[in-house]
Design an enzyme around this catalytic site. Structure first.
Site, PDB file in Angstrom:
ATOM      1  N   ASP A  45     -17.009 -31.379   5.667  1.00 17.80           N
ATOM      2  CA  ASP A  45     -17.765 -30.922   6.854  1.00 17.80           C
ATOM      3  C   ASP A  45     -17.599 -31.950   7.982  1.00 17.80           C
ATOM      4  OD1 ASP A  45     -20.325 -28.812   5.797  1.00 17.80           O
ATOM      5  OD2 ASP A  45     -19.185 -29.935   4.323  1.00 17.80           O
ATOM      6  N   GLU A  68     -22.773 -28.511  14.219  1.00 17.84           N
ATOM      7  CA  GLU A  68     -23.832 -28.627  13.212  1.00 17.84           C
ATOM      8  C   GLU A  68     -24.130 -30.059  12.773  1.00 17.84           C
ATOM      9  OE1 GLU A  68     -23.230 -26.522   9.500  1.00 17.84           O
ATOM     10  OE2 GLU A  68     -25.177 -27.190   8.744  1.00 17.84           O
ATOM     11  N   ASP A 121     -19.148 -24.708  13.758  1.00 20.86           N
ATOM     12  CA  ASP A 121     -19.605 -24.918  12.391  1.00 20.86           C
ATOM     13  C   ASP A 121     -18.386 -25.424  11.625  1.00 20.86           C
ATOM     14  OD1 ASP A 121     -20.765 -24.924   9.903  1.00 20.86           O
ATOM     15  OD2 ASP A 121     -21.863 -23.044  10.240  1.00 20.86           O
ATOM     16  N   ILE A 123     -17.899 -26.508   8.572  1.00 22.04           N
ATOM     17  CA  ILE A 123     -17.787 -25.685   7.359  1.00 22.04           C
ATOM     18  C   ILE A 123     -19.020 -24.804   7.337  1.00 22.04           C
ATOM     19  CG2 ILE A 123     -17.900 -25.593   4.841  1.00 22.04           C
ATOM     20  CD1 ILE A 123     -16.143 -27.916   4.603  1.00 22.04           C
ATOM     21  N   ASP A 124     -18.802 -23.518   7.451  1.00 19.28           N
ATOM     22  CA  ASP A 124     -19.905 -22.578   7.318  1.00 19.28           C
ATOM     23  C   ASP A 124     -19.861 -22.071   5.884  1.00 19.28           C
ATOM     24  OD1 ASP A 124     -22.027 -20.878   8.023  1.00 19.28           O
ATOM     25  OD2 ASP A 124     -20.623 -19.219   8.372  1.00 19.28           O
ATOM     26  N   THR A 126     -21.306 -24.091   3.275  1.00 20.83           N
ATOM     27  CA  THR A 126     -21.040 -25.304   2.480  1.00 20.83           C
ATOM     28  C   THR A 126     -21.348 -25.053   0.999  1.00 20.83           C
ATOM     29  OG1 THR A 126     -21.533 -26.679   4.392  1.00 20.83           O
ATOM     30  CG2 THR A 126     -21.586 -27.779   2.258  1.00 20.83           C
ATOM     31  N   HIS A 208     -31.159 -17.099   1.991  1.00 16.90           N
ATOM     32  CA  HIS A 208     -30.670 -16.954   3.372  1.00 16.90           C
ATOM     33  C   HIS A 208     -30.888 -15.541   3.909  1.00 16.90           C
ATOM     34  CE1 HIS A 208     -27.715 -20.585   2.844  1.00 16.90           C
ATOM     35  NE2 HIS A 208     -28.991 -20.925   2.771  1.00 16.90           N
ATOM     36  N   SER A 232     -20.783 -17.400   3.981  1.00 18.11           N
ATOM     37  CA  SER A 232     -20.173 -17.745   5.287  1.00 18.11           C
ATOM     38  C   SER A 232     -19.918 -16.554   6.199  1.00 18.11           C
ATOM     39  CB  SER A 232     -18.869 -18.517   5.093  1.00 18.11           C
ATOM     40  OG  SER A 232     -17.768 -17.650   4.892  1.00 18.11           O
ATOM     41  N   LYS A 235     -18.266 -12.771   6.053  1.00 16.05           N
ATOM     42  CA  LYS A 235     -18.938 -11.456   6.099  1.00 16.05           C
ATOM     43  C   LYS A 235     -18.624 -10.728   7.409  1.00 16.05           C
ATOM     44  CE  LYS A 235     -23.051 -13.325   4.930  1.00 16.05           C
ATOM     45  NZ  LYS A 235     -22.649 -14.627   4.370  1.00 16.05           N
ATOM     46  N   ARG A 249     -28.588  -9.362   7.468  1.00  8.77           N
ATOM     47  CA  ARG A 249     -29.166 -10.699   7.282  1.00  8.77           C
ATOM     48  C   ARG A 249     -30.591 -10.669   7.832  1.00  8.77           C
ATOM     49  NH1 ARG A 249     -26.194 -15.417   6.685  1.00  8.77           N
ATOM     50  NH2 ARG A 249     -27.352 -17.346   6.952  1.00  8.77           N
ATOM     51  N   ASP A 264     -23.633 -20.449  13.262  1.00 15.25           N
ATOM     52  CA  ASP A 264     -23.502 -19.565  12.095  1.00 15.25           C
ATOM     53  C   ASP A 264     -23.079 -18.152  12.500  1.00 15.25           C
ATOM     54  OD1 ASP A 264     -24.138 -21.356  10.061  1.00 15.25           O
ATOM     55  OD2 ASP A 264     -26.294 -21.025  10.263  1.00 15.25           O
TER      56      ASP A 264
HETATM   57  N1  LIG Z   1     -33.577 -19.924   5.496  1.00 17.98           N
HETATM   58  C1  LIG Z   1     -32.408 -19.587   6.016  1.00 17.98           C
HETATM   59  N2  LIG Z   1     -32.185 -18.339   6.515  1.00 17.98           N
HETATM   60  C2  LIG Z   1     -30.998 -17.985   7.022  1.00 17.98           C
HETATM   61  N3  LIG Z   1     -29.925 -18.822   7.083  1.00 17.98           N
HETATM   62  C3  LIG Z   1     -30.072 -20.063   6.592  1.00 17.98           C
HETATM   63  C4  LIG Z   1     -31.297 -20.516   6.046  1.00 17.98           C
HETATM   64  N4  LIG Z   1     -31.124 -21.793   5.655  1.00 17.98           N
HETATM   65  C5  LIG Z   1     -29.851 -22.134   5.960  1.00 17.98           C
HETATM   66  N5  LIG Z   1     -29.206 -21.110   6.535  1.00 17.98           N
HETATM   67  C6  LIG Z   1     -27.849 -21.061   7.065  1.00 17.98           C
HETATM   68  O1  LIG Z   1     -27.045 -20.230   6.244  1.00 17.98           O
HETATM   69  C7  LIG Z   1     -25.723 -20.651   6.426  1.00 17.98           C
HETATM   70  C8  LIG Z   1     -24.812 -20.097   5.364  1.00 17.98           C
HETATM   71  O2  LIG Z   1     -24.846 -18.699   5.450  1.00 17.98           O
HETATM   72  P1  LIG Z   1     -24.411 -17.757   4.265  1.00 17.98           P
HETATM   73  O3  LIG Z   1     -25.537 -17.701   3.302  1.00 17.98           O
HETATM   74  O4  LIG Z   1     -24.202 -16.473   4.989  1.00 17.98           O
HETATM   75  O5  LIG Z   1     -23.174 -18.320   3.679  1.00 17.98           O
HETATM   76  C9  LIG Z   1     -25.796 -22.136   6.432  1.00 17.98           C
HETATM   77  O6  LIG Z   1     -24.693 -22.646   7.131  1.00 17.98           O
HETATM   78  P2  LIG Z   1     -23.908 -23.966   6.549  1.00 17.98           P
HETATM   79  O7  LIG Z   1     -23.355 -23.615   5.228  1.00 17.98           O
HETATM   80  O8  LIG Z   1     -22.900 -24.171   7.617  1.00 17.98           O
HETATM   81  O9  LIG Z   1     -24.947 -25.046   6.509  1.00 17.98           O
HETATM   82  C10 LIG Z   1     -27.151 -22.400   7.114  1.00 17.98           C
HETATM   83  O10 LIG Z   1     -27.017 -22.769   8.481  1.00 17.98           O
HETATM   84 MG   LIG Z   2     -23.172 -22.475   8.870  1.00 20.16          MG
HETATM   85 MG   LIG Z   3     -21.881 -25.798   8.228  1.00 21.62          MG
HETATM   86 MG   LIG Z   4     -25.082 -26.904   6.752  1.00 16.52          MG
END
Ligand SMILES: Nc1ncnc2c1ncn2[C@@H]1O[C@H](COP(=O)(O)O)[C@@H](OP(=O)(O)O)[C@H]1O
Ligand SMILES: [Mg+2]
Ligand SMILES: [Mg+2]
Ligand SMILES: [Mg+2]
Length: 318
Positions: A45, A68, A121, A123-124, A126, A208, A232, A235, A249, A264
């Site tokens: 990241d 980020e 981002d 790495i989206d 992670t 999430h 990520s 989707k 979402r 994101d």
């Molecule tokens: N409570 C929450 N509700 C929605 N998104 C959240 C969350 N907590 C963290 N995230 C975000 O969800 C992202 C990942 O999305 P997904 O679940 O679609 O893969 C994370 O990005 P990072 O991985 O860049 O930190 C983070 O920013």
């Molecule tokens: Mg992200």
């Molecule tokens: Mg990230």
């Molecule tokens: Mg993150």
């Protein structure tokens, strides 16, 4: 105005960062570092953010970057080893790099706002990256609240016989394209037109979103297939290419006050819109990219092929 130069620089930077991420992922099993908010971050990241911020600072020194990761976290005394590992990962691209430069580049992504700004981002997903699953490198340019350019790399994604490793690019008014990471030839992409692939995508991480509400809404609009769960902004790519009709979402009941982060979504949003789809919040409002790092005026994100959109918003209103 043409965004050709912005597009070329963004693609080049995202490809270099993707290579770094893939090297970290393949050489060692990437280790997670815990951030203040308890979410994970890795060497990759930080390395990805450093490389992309460096490229943006060089090509567009006036443009703020809202990214980020924070340099301060990596610069602390107890993180010396990790900073060295990040520096080593970048050394393959920039042989002369030293840790202080790495921190400066990462810190270039600490802008809070701007009329014209980039959002990154590095790495989206992670958590997906750590599971050797889907993740993305996502970069977008925003001007006066409108996303103008988006570049989305999905190193673990395969679609239509291409990949694994796909790159999605969109410029406002010019459509969206997809190519393999290895081969420059790109093809236009479009959301699903008819009823093929009538399924929806959602996060792997149950925290999430709201998976039970997401399933209920999908059923209400006539989607009977089980969801495709993916980490990520891959989707968004699934909807943009017609692999899925809908990405839901909805706010997690565990974090009802959570506000989505711009990085994101920005790159994914323009890829879907330019592929003919639609993106709003759960109330049908446009996502507001003028408020800094968070989408403070929005809750939930609905991404569709367009055709299903109003039905979904209506179902959420009842
Ligand atoms: N409570 C929450 N509700 C929605 N998104 C959240 C969350 N907590 C963290 N995230 C975000 O969800 C992202 C990942 O999305 P997904 O679940 O679609 O893969 C994370 O990005 P990072 O991985 O860049 O930190 C983070 O920013
Ligand atoms: Mg992200
Ligand atoms: Mg990230
Ligand atoms: Mg993150």
């Amino acid at each position: 105005m043409s965004y050709e130069r912005e597009k070329i620089i963004a693609i080049e930077a995202v490809l270099a960062a993707t290579q770094l991420c893939e090297q970290v992922r393949q050489q060692i099993s990437p280790a997670a570092i815990e951030k203040k908010d308890k979410s994970p971050v890795t060497i990759a990241d930080y390395g990805s953010q450093a490389l992309i911020c460096r490229a943006l600072a060089e090509a567009f020194p006036q443009d703020p970057v809202i990214a980020e990761e924070e340099a301060a976290a990596l610069g602390s005394a107890e993180m010396k080893l990790q900073l060295q590992q990040v520096t080593d990962s970048i050394r393959q691209v920039i042989p002369t790099v030293v840790p202080a430069e790495v921190l400066n580049w990462i810190g270039h992504g600490s802008a809070q706002s701007g009329d014209r700004y980039w959002t990154l981002d590095p790495i989206d997903g992670t958590k997906g990256f750590l599971r050797q699953d889907q993740y993305a490198v996502a970069l977008a340019l925003v001007e006066a609240g409108e996303i103008k350019v988006g570049v989305l790399s999905c190193p673990a994604l395969s679609l239509n016989g291409l990949g694994p490793g796909l790159l999605f690019t969109a410029v406002r008014g010019e459509g969206a394209t997809m190519r393999s990471l290895e081969n420059e030839a790109s093809q236009p992409i479009q959301v699903a037109q008819g009823t093929q692939n009538l399924r929806f995508v959602e996060s792997v991480e149950s925290g999430h979103g709201n998976q039970s509400q997401q399933s209920a809404i999908a059923q209400t609009v006539g989607i009977t297939a089980p969801s495709l769960r993916m980490d990520s902004q891959a989707k968004y790519a699934a909807v943009a290419t017609g692999e899925a009709a809908l990405y839901l979402r909805l706010p997690s009941p565990k974090t009802p006050d959570y506000r989505e982060k711009i990085w994101d979504h920005a790159a994914g949003v323009i890829v879907v819109e330019e592929a003919g789809g639609k993106v709003t919040d759960m109330y049908g409002q446009k996502l507001d990219f003028t408020q800094g790092a968070k989408l403070v005026h929005n809750q939930g994100v609905i991404v569709s092929n367009g055709r299903l959109h109003d039905q979904v918003i209506a179902a959420l209103a009842t």
